[in-house]
Design a protein around this motif. Structure first.
Motif, PDB file in Angstrom:
ATOM      1  N   LEU A 126     -39.012 107.202 -46.489  1.00  0.00           N
ATOM      2  CA  LEU A 126     -37.905 106.685 -45.669  1.00  0.00           C
ATOM      3  C   LEU A 126     -37.239 105.491 -46.355  1.00  0.00           C
ATOM      4  O   LEU A 126     -36.002 105.370 -46.364  1.00  0.00           O
ATOM      5  CB  LEU A 126     -38.427 106.282 -44.293  1.00  0.00           C
ATOM      6  N   GLU A 127     -38.048 104.624 -46.943  1.00  0.00           N
ATOM      7  CA  GLU A 127     -37.472 103.468 -47.652  1.00  0.00           C
ATOM      8  C   GLU A 127     -36.601 103.930 -48.821  1.00  0.00           C
ATOM      9  O   GLU A 127     -35.546 103.348 -49.082  1.00  0.00           O
ATOM     10  CB  GLU A 127     -38.590 102.553 -48.147  1.00  0.00           C
ATOM     11  N   GLN A 163     -34.968 106.729 -48.953  1.00  0.00           N
ATOM     12  CA  GLN A 163     -33.713 107.248 -48.382  1.00  0.00           C
ATOM     13  C   GLN A 163     -32.769 106.099 -48.009  1.00  0.00           C
ATOM     14  O   GLN A 163     -31.562 106.186 -48.217  1.00  0.00           O
ATOM     15  CB  GLN A 163     -34.016 108.090 -47.139  1.00  0.00           C
ATOM     16  N   LEU A 164     -33.352 105.063 -47.464  1.00  0.00           N
ATOM     17  CA  LEU A 164     -32.518 103.921 -47.066  1.00  0.00           C
ATOM     18  C   LEU A 164     -31.875 103.262 -48.286  1.00  0.00           C
ATOM     19  O   LEU A 164     -30.706 102.871 -48.257  1.00  0.00           O
ATOM     20  CB  LEU A 164     -33.363 102.904 -46.298  1.00  0.00           C
ATOM     21  N   ARG A 165     -32.653 103.141 -49.348  1.00  0.00           N
ATOM     22  CA  ARG A 165     -32.109 102.479 -50.547  1.00  0.00           C
ATOM     23  C   ARG A 165     -30.981 103.298 -51.182  1.00  0.00           C
ATOM     24  O   ARG A 165     -30.135 102.759 -51.892  1.00  0.00           O
ATOM     25  CB  ARG A 165     -33.222 102.243 -51.568  1.00  0.00           C
ATOM     26  N   LYS A 166     -30.999 104.599 -50.919  1.00  0.00           N
ATOM     27  CA  LYS A 166     -29.916 105.430 -51.464  1.00  0.00           C
ATOM     28  C   LYS A 166     -28.607 105.223 -50.705  1.00  0.00           C
ATOM     29  O   LYS A 166     -27.540 105.581 -51.196  1.00  0.00           O
ATOM     30  CB  LYS A 166     -30.317 106.911 -51.417  1.00  0.00           C
ATOM     31  N   GLN A 175     -27.423 111.377 -44.697  1.00  0.00           N
ATOM     32  CA  GLN A 175     -27.135 109.939 -44.740  1.00  0.00           C
ATOM     33  C   GLN A 175     -26.390 109.499 -43.483  1.00  0.00           C
ATOM     34  O   GLN A 175     -26.628 108.398 -42.973  1.00  0.00           O
ATOM     35  CB  GLN A 175     -26.322 109.590 -45.989  1.00  0.00           C
ATOM     36  N   LEU A 204     -28.877 109.093 -40.891  1.00  0.00           N
ATOM     37  CA  LEU A 204     -29.636 107.855 -41.119  1.00  0.00           C
ATOM     38  C   LEU A 204     -28.856 106.641 -40.614  1.00  0.00           C
ATOM     39  O   LEU A 204     -29.408 105.748 -39.968  1.00  0.00           O
ATOM     40  CB  LEU A 204     -29.927 107.719 -42.617  1.00  0.00           C
ATOM     41  N   ILE A 206     -33.906  95.815 -47.328  1.00  0.00           N
ATOM     42  CA  ILE A 206     -33.544  97.009 -48.097  1.00  0.00           C
ATOM     43  C   ILE A 206     -32.313  96.768 -48.968  1.00  0.00           C
ATOM     44  O   ILE A 206     -32.330  97.012 -50.175  1.00  0.00           O
ATOM     45  CB  ILE A 206     -33.268  98.200 -47.148  1.00  0.00           C
ATOM     46  N   TRP A 207     -31.248  96.264 -48.382  1.00  0.00           N
ATOM     47  CA  TRP A 207     -29.979  96.210 -49.123  1.00  0.00           C
ATOM     48  C   TRP A 207     -29.688  94.844 -49.728  1.00  0.00           C
ATOM     49  O   TRP A 207     -28.718  94.697 -50.449  1.00  0.00           O
ATOM     50  CB  TRP A 207     -28.836  96.651 -48.219  1.00  0.00           C
ATOM     51  N   LEU A 216     -38.803 100.599 -39.345  1.00  0.00           N
ATOM     52  CA  LEU A 216     -39.063 101.852 -40.065  1.00  0.00           C
ATOM     53  C   LEU A 216     -39.677 102.901 -39.129  1.00  0.00           C
ATOM     54  O   LEU A 216     -39.316 104.084 -39.184  1.00  0.00           O
ATOM     55  CB  LEU A 216     -39.994 101.587 -41.252  1.00  0.00           C
TER      56      LEU A 216
END
Lengths: 165, 163
Positions: free
Chosen positions: A7-8, A10-13, B103, B106, B125-126, B153
């Motif tokens: 999941l992490e 996927q989030l970073r993408k 995406q 998400l 994350i970002w 998460l």
């Protein structure tokens, strides 16, 4: 954490949207201007470093003043009628001068940390802490035992220096 | 004060941080333009005071502070702040460039996260902040930051149709 690794990833993408191309230019212009005129696009004004709830303070002071006046009038005015029962001693005459301060009580009933702020004329950030207090002033006449008590709300904003690192 | 605009270092720093900073600021603003104004104000303040740009906790705390000051200034924005800090907030929308349905799903799941979890996730994350830096920026403990991250998460995983 391994449960979340996929999941992490996927989030970073996910790519955050790019800021507009003129944001850097706007910052460059702002940095080139004197510090006193760094408002951004007319959106942000100077910080409100000290903000008081004037309505609450005003109402509190008005109430306190009215209470003082009422108490003084009652203490100084002659009794409208004589006691129906004979008194063994003359009624005491109380004047304002006989009231002496007897105490001050401060009760802080709410404190809020409003985070780090940057005062305009300061090089360092400060932490803004807002506290609400109830103060009680007391006077007492030692001869007669008469007392006067005034309670009013108070709001205080403190700016505490914090370390930059 | 020296003319910091002549220092080109800030451009290098800012170009790397800008997308994440704007994304972070968007949690308290409805539009990207408002978020950019917040980032501009915060970065200018931060840079003028010659703070070390590696002190990312303070930089993000500055963005957060400016954003909250902005929405406190008028009542309409203040109402938005009240909802932004609640657990269910339909107005805060992270802005991402999505490429496919997975995406987009998400991003939709992100929008369902409580604000306090979403801001930790955004920073982690970002913006690639450590939990120590997140704790500094949000004025919470590292344990709280880590917990919120795990809860975020877990909630995402639960809400996503395919993980």
């Amino acid at each position: 954490m391994n449960d979340f690794s996929e999941l992490e990833n996927q989030l970073r993408k996910l790519r955050p949207a790019q800021p507009s191309s003129d944001l850097t230019a706007k910052i460059e212009r702002a940095l080139g201007e004197p510090e006193t005129s760094t408002a951004t696009a007319g959106v942000l004004s100077s910080e409100r470093r000290f903000h008081f709830d004037w309505l609450s303070i005003g109402l509190g002071l008005a109430a306190a003043s009215a209470l003082i006046l009422f108490a003084l009038l009652r203490l100084q005015a002659p009794s409208p009628k004589t006691p129906s029962v004979a008194s063994t001693s003359p009624a005491p005459v109380i004047s304002r001068d006989q009231l002496i301060p007897a105490g001050l009580t401060q009760v802080v009933y709410h404190t809020r940390d409003e985070g780090v702020h940057f005062p305009t004329n300061s090089e360092e950030p400060v932490r803004r802490v807002r506290s609400h207090t109830r103060e009680t002033l007391q006077w007492r006449n030692p001869k007669t035992g008469a007392s006067l008590k005034i309670t009013y709300p108070k709001e205080q904003v403190s700016l505490l220096p914090v370390s930059g690192q | 004060m020296q003319n910091v605009a002549t220092d080109e270092n800030w451009k290098t720093c800012f170009s790397q941080l800008a997308p994440g900073l704007v994304l972070f600021a968007r949690q308290w603003t409805r539009s990207a333009a408002d978020a950019e104004d917040v980032v501009q104000e915060a970065f200018v303040k931060f840079w003028r005071r010659n703070h070390d740009v590696t002190n990312r906790g303070l930089l993000y705390a500055t963005v957060r502070s400016v954003a909250l000051d902005l929405i406190r200034r008028d009542s309409r924005r203040a109402r938005r702040e009240a909802t932004a800090l609640s657990d269910v907030d339909p107005t805060v929308q992270p802005a991402f460039d999505t490429e496919d349905d997975s995406q987009r799903a998400l991003v939709a799941a992100l929008e369902l996260l409580p604000a306090e979890q979403r801001e930790v996730l955004t920073l982690k994350i970002w913006n690639e902040l450590t939990f120590a830096e997140i704790a500094s920026a949000l004025e919470i403990s590292q344990n709280t930051a880590a917990s919120r991250y795990r809860y975020a998460l877990a909630a995402l995983k639960k809400n996503l149709p395919i993980t």
